[in-house]
Write a protein that holds these residues in place. Structure first.
Motif, PDB file in Angstrom:
ATOM      1  N   PHE A 197       0.831  -1.206   0.000  1.00  0.00           N
ATOM      2  CA  PHE A 197       0.000   0.000   0.000  1.00  0.00           C
ATOM      3  C   PHE A 197       0.868   1.260   0.000  1.00  0.00           C
ATOM      4  CE2 PHE A 197      -3.779  -2.197   2.357  1.00  0.00           C
ATOM      5  CZ  PHE A 197      -3.877  -3.112   1.317  1.00  0.00           C
ATOM      6  N   ALA A 198       1.979   1.223   0.741  1.00  0.00           N
ATOM      7  CA  ALA A 198       2.890   2.362   0.745  1.00  0.00           C
ATOM      8  C   ALA A 198       3.464   2.599  -0.645  1.00  0.00           C
ATOM      9  CB  ALA A 198       4.007   2.133   1.754  1.00  0.00           C
ATOM     10  N   LYS A 199       3.829   1.506  -1.325  1.00  0.00           N
ATOM     11  CA  LYS A 199       4.363   1.638  -2.686  1.00  0.00           C
ATOM     12  C   LYS A 199       3.340   2.216  -3.642  1.00  0.00           C
ATOM     13  CE  LYS A 199       7.811  -2.049  -2.331  1.00  0.00           C
ATOM     14  NZ  LYS A 199       8.213  -3.415  -2.769  1.00  0.00           N
ATOM     15  N   GLU A 200       2.054   2.028  -3.320  1.00  0.00           N
ATOM     16  CA  GLU A 200       0.984   2.568  -4.164  1.00  0.00           C
ATOM     17  C   GLU A 200       0.555   3.970  -3.732  1.00  0.00           C
ATOM     18  OE1 GLU A 200      -0.285   1.454  -6.907  1.00  0.00           O
ATOM     19  OE2 GLU A 200       0.715  -0.493  -6.976  1.00  0.00           O
ATOM     20  N   GLY A 201       1.311   4.584  -2.788  1.00  0.00           N
ATOM     21  CA  GLY A 201       1.098   5.982  -2.458  1.00  0.00           C
ATOM     22  C   GLY A 201       0.221   6.272  -1.261  1.00  0.00           C
ATOM     23  N   ALA A 202      -0.163   5.266  -0.506  1.00  0.00           N
ATOM     24  CA  ALA A 202      -1.054   5.483   0.631  1.00  0.00           C
ATOM     25  C   ALA A 202      -0.331   6.126   1.806  1.00  0.00           C
ATOM     26  CB  ALA A 202      -1.667   4.158   1.078  1.00  0.00           C
ATOM     27  N   HIS A 203      -1.086   6.872   2.610  1.00  0.00           N
ATOM     28  CA  HIS A 203      -0.626   7.356   3.906  1.00  0.00           C
ATOM     29  C   HIS A 203      -1.124   6.349   4.945  1.00  0.00           C
ATOM     30  CE1 HIS A 203       0.382  10.746   1.612  1.00  0.00           C
ATOM     31  NE2 HIS A 203      -0.616  11.565   1.919  1.00  0.00           N
ATOM     32  N   LEU A 204      -0.219   5.823   5.753  1.00  0.00           N
ATOM     33  CA  LEU A 204      -0.553   4.677   6.583  1.00  0.00           C
ATOM     34  C   LEU A 204      -0.499   4.978   8.077  1.00  0.00           C
ATOM     35  CD1 LEU A 204       1.508   1.926   4.730  1.00  0.00           C
ATOM     36  CD2 LEU A 204      -0.927   2.408   4.488  1.00  0.00           C
ATOM     37  N   VAL A 205      -1.491   4.436   8.783  1.00  0.00           N
ATOM     38  CA  VAL A 205      -1.466   4.366  10.242  1.00  0.00           C
ATOM     39  C   VAL A 205      -1.521   2.889  10.584  1.00  0.00           C
ATOM     40  CG1 VAL A 205      -2.586   5.002  12.405  1.00  0.00           C
ATOM     41  CG2 VAL A 205      -2.643   6.588  10.462  1.00  0.00           C
ATOM     42  N   LEU A 206      -0.427   2.369  11.142  1.00  0.00           N
ATOM     43  CA  LEU A 206      -0.280   0.939  11.358  1.00  0.00           C
ATOM     44  C   LEU A 206      -0.379   0.601  12.839  1.00  0.00           C
ATOM     45  CD1 LEU A 206       2.765   0.354   8.977  1.00  0.00           C
ATOM     46  CD2 LEU A 206       0.322   0.267   8.418  1.00  0.00           C
ATOM     47  N   ASN A 207      -0.806  -0.632  13.102  1.00  0.00           N
ATOM     48  CA  ASN A 207      -0.937  -1.100  14.479  1.00  0.00           C
ATOM     49  C   ASN A 207      -0.197  -2.413  14.668  1.00  0.00           C
ATOM     50  OD1 ASN A 207      -2.901  -3.423  15.793  1.00  0.00           O
ATOM     51  ND2 ASN A 207      -2.381  -1.785  17.218  1.00  0.00           N
ATOM     52  N   GLY A 208       0.392  -2.572  15.836  1.00  0.00           N
ATOM     53  CA  GLY A 208       1.007  -3.821  16.243  1.00  0.00           C
ATOM     54  C   GLY A 208       1.352  -3.726  17.716  1.00  0.00           C
ATOM     55  N   ARG A 209       1.794  -4.844  18.296  1.00  0.00           N
ATOM     56  CA  ARG A 209       2.169  -4.845  19.714  1.00  0.00           C
ATOM     57  C   ARG A 209       3.678  -4.967  19.916  1.00  0.00           C
ATOM     58  NH1 ARG A 209      -1.413  -9.371  22.467  1.00  0.00           N
ATOM     59  NH2 ARG A 209      -1.113 -10.340  20.421  1.00  0.00           N
ATOM     60  N   ASP A 210       4.372  -5.500  18.921  1.00  0.00           N
ATOM     61  CA  ASP A 210       5.805  -5.733  19.036  1.00  0.00           C
ATOM     62  C   ASP A 210       6.558  -4.500  18.524  1.00  0.00           C
ATOM     63  OD1 ASP A 210       8.509  -6.544  18.443  1.00  0.00           O
ATOM     64  OD2 ASP A 210       7.845  -8.626  18.610  1.00  0.00           O
ATOM     65  N   GLN A 211       7.153  -3.743  19.443  1.00  0.00           N
ATOM     66  CA  GLN A 211       7.797  -2.496  19.057  1.00  0.00           C
ATOM     67  C   GLN A 211       9.025  -2.722  18.180  1.00  0.00           C
ATOM     68  OE1 GLN A 211       8.150   0.280  22.229  1.00  0.00           O
ATOM     69  NE2 GLN A 211       9.190   1.824  20.998  1.00  0.00           N
ATOM     70  N   GLU A 212       9.775  -3.779  18.430  1.00  0.00           N
ATOM     71  CA  GLU A 212      10.956  -4.061  17.611  1.00  0.00           C
ATOM     72  C   GLU A 212      10.555  -4.344  16.166  1.00  0.00           C
ATOM     73  OE1 GLU A 212      14.748  -7.178  17.426  1.00  0.00           O
ATOM     74  OE2 GLU A 212      13.494  -7.067  19.226  1.00  0.00           O
ATOM     75  N   LYS A 213       9.518  -5.167  15.973  1.00  0.00           N
ATOM     76  CA  LYS A 213       9.034  -5.445  14.621  1.00  0.00           C
ATOM     77  C   LYS A 213       8.439  -4.194  13.992  1.00  0.00           C
ATOM     78  CE  LYS A 213       7.990 -10.374  15.224  1.00  0.00           C
ATOM     79  NZ  LYS A 213       6.892 -11.396  15.233  1.00  0.00           N
ATOM     80  N   GLY A 214       7.765  -3.388  14.809  1.00  0.00           N
ATOM     81  CA  GLY A 214       7.168  -2.162  14.296  1.00  0.00           C
ATOM     82  C   GLY A 214       8.206  -1.184  13.791  1.00  0.00           C
TER      83      GLY A 214
END
Length: 253
Positions: free
Chosen positions: A26-43
């Protein structure tokens, strides 16, 4: 111009597997992203990967099974980008166990992450999606919505609930908002290996799942991401209230 140029999109469970593949595509297609996860290192690793080619991305860490995390995701999108166009409910857990043996706590946790989070996210997102000329809701469900699997009572129930809620959202908020669900079959992510723990020989169970598809392989996270891209883009503007299986043909037999 990408297919998602300047679209503001929330993705839950974005730090690994299918969610990560969606975030990168989605980023490669130009989207502005708000992402969620619990693992800060992976994030942080994901943010670094995306920011190499696209700067409009941020992470909201937290438990997606809690209403407050979902509220924060929507609030962050509005504060940072001034609008919200699309939400992708991707986060999921298995909660293995049959009806008699699964603990009440595990049952509730599975429904919180898989089903209740979809309700929370859309509850907070819908008012903002309605402000636009269009909005899109996409749930990453599963063929488990339609098919039983050993030791997957909570998982199958939660995925069936996702499909029902997606239909409800499409009926209530069309034509402004489109709502659809993806139903993957066996995909090579950490989740399928966790699922295989319900069997005596996990490696054999995963291989059997691959062999049971007509394509004789597991799906890749990128396969799912490509379908998600189609369903949230204007290329699918006449598709709503439905589920799309992406399972290598495993449900044919």
């Amino acid at each position: 111009m990408g297919k998602l140029e300047n679209r503001v999109i929330i993705i839950t469970g974005a730090t690994s597997g299918m969610g990560k593949a969606m975030a990168v595509l989605f980023a490669k297609e130009g989207a502005h992203l708000v992402l969620n996860g619990r693992d800060q290192e992976k994030g942080e690793s994901l943010l670094n990967e995306i920011q190499k080619f696209h700067s409009e991305v941020c992470m909201v860490y937290g438990d997606i099974g809690e209403a407050e995390t979902n509220r924060q995701l929507v609030e962050t999108a509005i504060k940072k980008y001034g609008k919200l166009d699309t939400v992708v409910a991707n986060a999921g857990v298995l909660g293995l166990g049959d009806v008699a043996s699964i603990s009440i706590e595990k049952w509730q946790r599975t429904l919180d992450i898989n089903l209740n989070s979809l309700f929370y996210l859309t509850k907070y997102a819908v008012p903002h999606l309605l402000k636009n000329s269009f909005g899109v809701i996409l749930a990453n469900a599963s063929i488990a919505a339609f098919k039983a699997f050993p030791q997957h009572a909570a998982y199958c129930t939660s995925k069936a609930g996702q499909v029902a809620l997606i239909r409800q959202l499409a009926a209530e908020y069309g034509p402004t908002i489109r709502a659809n669900a993806i139903c993957p079959g066996p995909v090579d992510t950490p989740l399928i290996w966790d699922s295989a723990k319900a069997f005596e020989v996990p490696e054999k169970a995963v291989q059997n799942a691959a062999d049971a598809t007509l394509m004789k392989r597991l799906g890749e996270p990128e396969d799912i991401a490509e379908l998600a891209l189609f369903l949230i883009s204007e290329n699918s503007s006449f598709i709503t209230g439905t589920t799309v299986n992406i399972d290598g043909g495993i449900t044919v037999n």
